[in-house]
Design an enzyme around this catalytic site. Sequence first.
Site, PDB file in Angstrom:
ATOM      1  N   ARG A 255       5.207  31.043 -12.647  1.00  0.00           N
ATOM      2  CA  ARG A 255       5.302  31.652 -13.988  1.00  0.00           C
ATOM      3  C   ARG A 255       5.031  33.111 -13.554  1.00  0.00           C
ATOM      4  O   ARG A 255       5.537  34.118 -14.313  1.00  0.00           O
ATOM      5  CB  ARG A 255       4.167  31.069 -14.828  1.00  0.00           C
ATOM      6  CG  ARG A 255       4.433  31.629 -16.319  1.00  0.00           C
ATOM      7  CD  ARG A 255       3.301  30.971 -17.200  1.00  0.00           C
ATOM      8  NE  ARG A 255       2.102  31.639 -17.021  1.00  0.00           N
ATOM      9  CZ  ARG A 255       1.755  32.423 -17.889  1.00  0.00           C
ATOM     10  NH1 ARG A 255       2.575  32.924 -18.913  1.00  0.00           N
ATOM     11  NH2 ARG A 255       0.554  33.066 -18.060  1.00  0.00           N
TER      12      ARG A 255
ATOM     13  N   ARG B  28       6.087  36.115 -26.184  1.00  0.00           N
ATOM     14  CA  ARG B  28       5.692  34.951 -26.903  1.00  0.00           C
ATOM     15  C   ARG B  28       6.496  34.919 -28.220  1.00  0.00           C
ATOM     16  O   ARG B  28       5.508  34.952 -28.978  1.00  0.00           O
ATOM     17  CB  ARG B  28       4.112  34.757 -26.943  1.00  0.00           C
ATOM     18  CG  ARG B  28       3.524  34.390 -25.677  1.00  0.00           C
ATOM     19  CD  ARG B  28       2.139  34.090 -25.631  1.00  0.00           C
ATOM     20  NE  ARG B  28       1.514  34.169 -24.336  1.00  0.00           N
ATOM     21  CZ  ARG B  28       1.337  33.212 -23.660  1.00  0.00           C
ATOM     22  NH1 ARG B  28       1.634  31.963 -24.286  1.00  0.00           N
ATOM     23  NH2 ARG B  28       0.778  33.055 -22.312  1.00  0.00           N
TER      24      ARG B  28
ATOM     25  N   LYS C 206       3.904  25.268 -28.628  1.00  0.00           N
ATOM     26  CA  LYS C 206       3.275  24.088 -28.056  1.00  0.00           C
ATOM     27  C   LYS C 206       2.121  23.404 -29.101  1.00  0.00           C
ATOM     28  O   LYS C 206       1.465  23.971 -29.796  1.00  0.00           O
ATOM     29  CB  LYS C 206       2.800  24.325 -26.842  1.00  0.00           C
ATOM     30  CG  LYS C 206       1.415  25.390 -26.901  1.00  0.00           C
ATOM     31  CD  LYS C 206       1.131  25.870 -25.125  1.00  0.00           C
ATOM     32  CE  LYS C 206       0.285  26.968 -25.364  1.00  0.00           C
ATOM     33  NZ  LYS C 206      -0.042  27.662 -24.089  1.00  0.00           N
TER      34      LYS C 206
ATOM     35  N   ARG D 247       4.850  25.213 -13.942  1.00  0.00           N
ATOM     36  CA  ARG D 247       6.110  25.834 -14.477  1.00  0.00           C
ATOM     37  C   ARG D 247       6.986  26.501 -13.164  1.00  0.00           C
ATOM     38  O   ARG D 247       6.355  26.961 -12.470  1.00  0.00           O
ATOM     39  CB  ARG D 247       5.821  27.103 -15.276  1.00  0.00           C
ATOM     40  CG  ARG D 247       7.112  27.778 -15.806  1.00  0.00           C
ATOM     41  CD  ARG D 247       7.500  26.912 -17.248  1.00  0.00           C
ATOM     42  NE  ARG D 247       8.788  27.529 -17.725  1.00  0.00           N
ATOM     43  CZ  ARG D 247       8.317  28.511 -18.929  1.00  0.00           C
ATOM     44  NH1 ARG D 247       7.413  28.800 -19.202  1.00  0.00           N
ATOM     45  NH2 ARG D 247       9.358  29.072 -19.224  1.00  0.00           N
TER      46      ARG D 247
ATOM     47  N   LYS E 295       5.472  18.235 -23.370  1.00  0.00           N
ATOM     48  CA  LYS E 295       4.801  19.127 -22.622  1.00  0.00           C
ATOM     49  C   LYS E 295       3.910  18.293 -21.431  1.00  0.00           C
ATOM     50  O   LYS E 295       3.224  17.928 -21.360  1.00  0.00           O
ATOM     51  CB  LYS E 295       3.963  19.874 -23.486  1.00  0.00           C
ATOM     52  CG  LYS E 295       3.179  20.952 -22.752  1.00  0.00           C
ATOM     53  CD  LYS E 295       2.390  21.829 -23.460  1.00  0.00           C
ATOM     54  CE  LYS E 295       1.973  23.117 -23.021  1.00  0.00           C
ATOM     55  NZ  LYS E 295       1.646  23.076 -21.453  1.00  0.00           N
TER      56      LYS E 295
END
Length: 508
Positions: A231, A372, A378, A216, A211
């Site tokens: 994003r 999600r 993560k 992004r 990560k």
Amino acid sequence: MLLIDLARTSAAVAADSARLAKIRHLAELLSRVEPAEAEIAVAYLSGELPQRQIGVGWATLRDLPGPRQIASATLTEVDALFTQIKTQTGPGSQAVRKALISDLFRSLTSQEQSFLLRLLGGELRQGALNGVMIEAVAKAASVPSAEVRRALTLRGWLPAVGAAALTGGVEALRSFHLEVGRPVAPMLAQSAPNLPAALLKIGGPVAFEWKLDGIRVQTHRSGDRVKVFTRTLDDITPQVPELVDAALSLAADDLVLDGEVIAMRPDGRPEPFQVTAARVASKLDVERLRETTPLQVFFFDALRVHGKDMLDLPDSERHTALEQAVPATLLIPRLVTADAEEATAFYTDALRRGHEGVVAKSPATPYAAGRRGAGWIKVKPRHTLDLVVLAAEWGHGRRQGKLSNLHLGARDPHTGDFVMLGKTFKGLTDELLTWQTEHFPTLADGPTDTAVVTLRPELVVEIAFDGVQRSPRYPGGLALRFARVLRYRPDKPPTEADTIETVRSLLL
DNA sequence: TTCCGACAGTGGGGTCGCAAT
DNA sequence: ATTGCGACCCCACTATCGGAA
């Protein structure tokens, strides 16, 4: 349709706490909106504007004229005015914006004013945003909500999808495709406290990827045309020429890739997030910045390669296609394993190299954009400190009347004073909020009816955070990143709180 | 009946570009 | 030149509803 109709619906939605009731209110209104105003209605009732942003914030919304009695403004009129406001630019533009907003508010009733204030302020607070609106659109248009979701994934903008559903039904929704050059809602990750928890959530073999603490980026290429989106689907193509070059260097010329862009030091270690963010936000003299602060891109997913859409394929197949289309130097390091020890070694290596953590991915999940799901998880390390509460702020919304946001300080061992390191409102339960509100006045060092209530530095609180960053705002030049409350430490005197030197040693 | 996934809400720090001062 | 504002980058966590188990 009149603005007052939306304002009344919004009030009804806010008044009902049940989600199904909210959906009923919204669907009832949407089912009688004219096609030409459908997009406006869906946008306003889910907290958006068809123009996205119009350059009006809280400061512009202060001291507006009072209401009148008769409601007459239509959605079309208000929308046209917002477009006019958005196009204002150059010297004097702020005054013109303010004048246009003032004129509008002079013609509104108090209920309409209240609705637009919250809408323009970006805090609708009616308990319904995209998630609830998807269901309402589905109900009003008599289509399955899965069809609305699918279209939203591909289009990335609910007002457009909602208007299509209301005017054209399922057929219109099915006409949305992944279009190169138009961003897709990005897949998001859940989080887990540690690796074993992440392994457990996914089960079976897991793909681990570094990560990176960057930005992004969704990269689209069609022939020699490249577009890069963030994003939130904003176009940042001009700010990231390195990424454009990287996309053009690939053999495949019809593709959509997902990845992270980050500024790297010459020694190969990542720059702090602040450096990457500043670089990507800069629009002036990008060619010079390219030399002083070069960006590097690391791709981790492929939504389309060689003109073939792959959103519905499992992660492992998408990654195989990615590996074939992209050289290893442009790929995020990845390890597929079911072995906890191997996973731990991969994680500690990523941290040792200065990265944020890892993302654990289920090899079986499709690209579930915009939700999600449990497909991506993560894992990041967590630091904790015992700090002193220096002050608290009165909360807003559902925290109205409660002391909420805490000012946090570390001990200065030389002076015995406390150095502010930031604030946090996270991690507080309702019970804790109530306790604070009752107890803090006994610690107050001054009046308690001000926005910030200063306290004697006597209460220690255990704080979790992700890292320390440089701060131009706080006296110690340091601030905590993503600080949140774990628990109060009434057992610990402030003289034993962690010191500013301890915090500084974490800034590496 | 209980559990849990999805959602909304509550805001945090840092940085940029532009307009106002 | 500096300040204020709007926008957007990163983000954690809790409460709640309602469908799944």
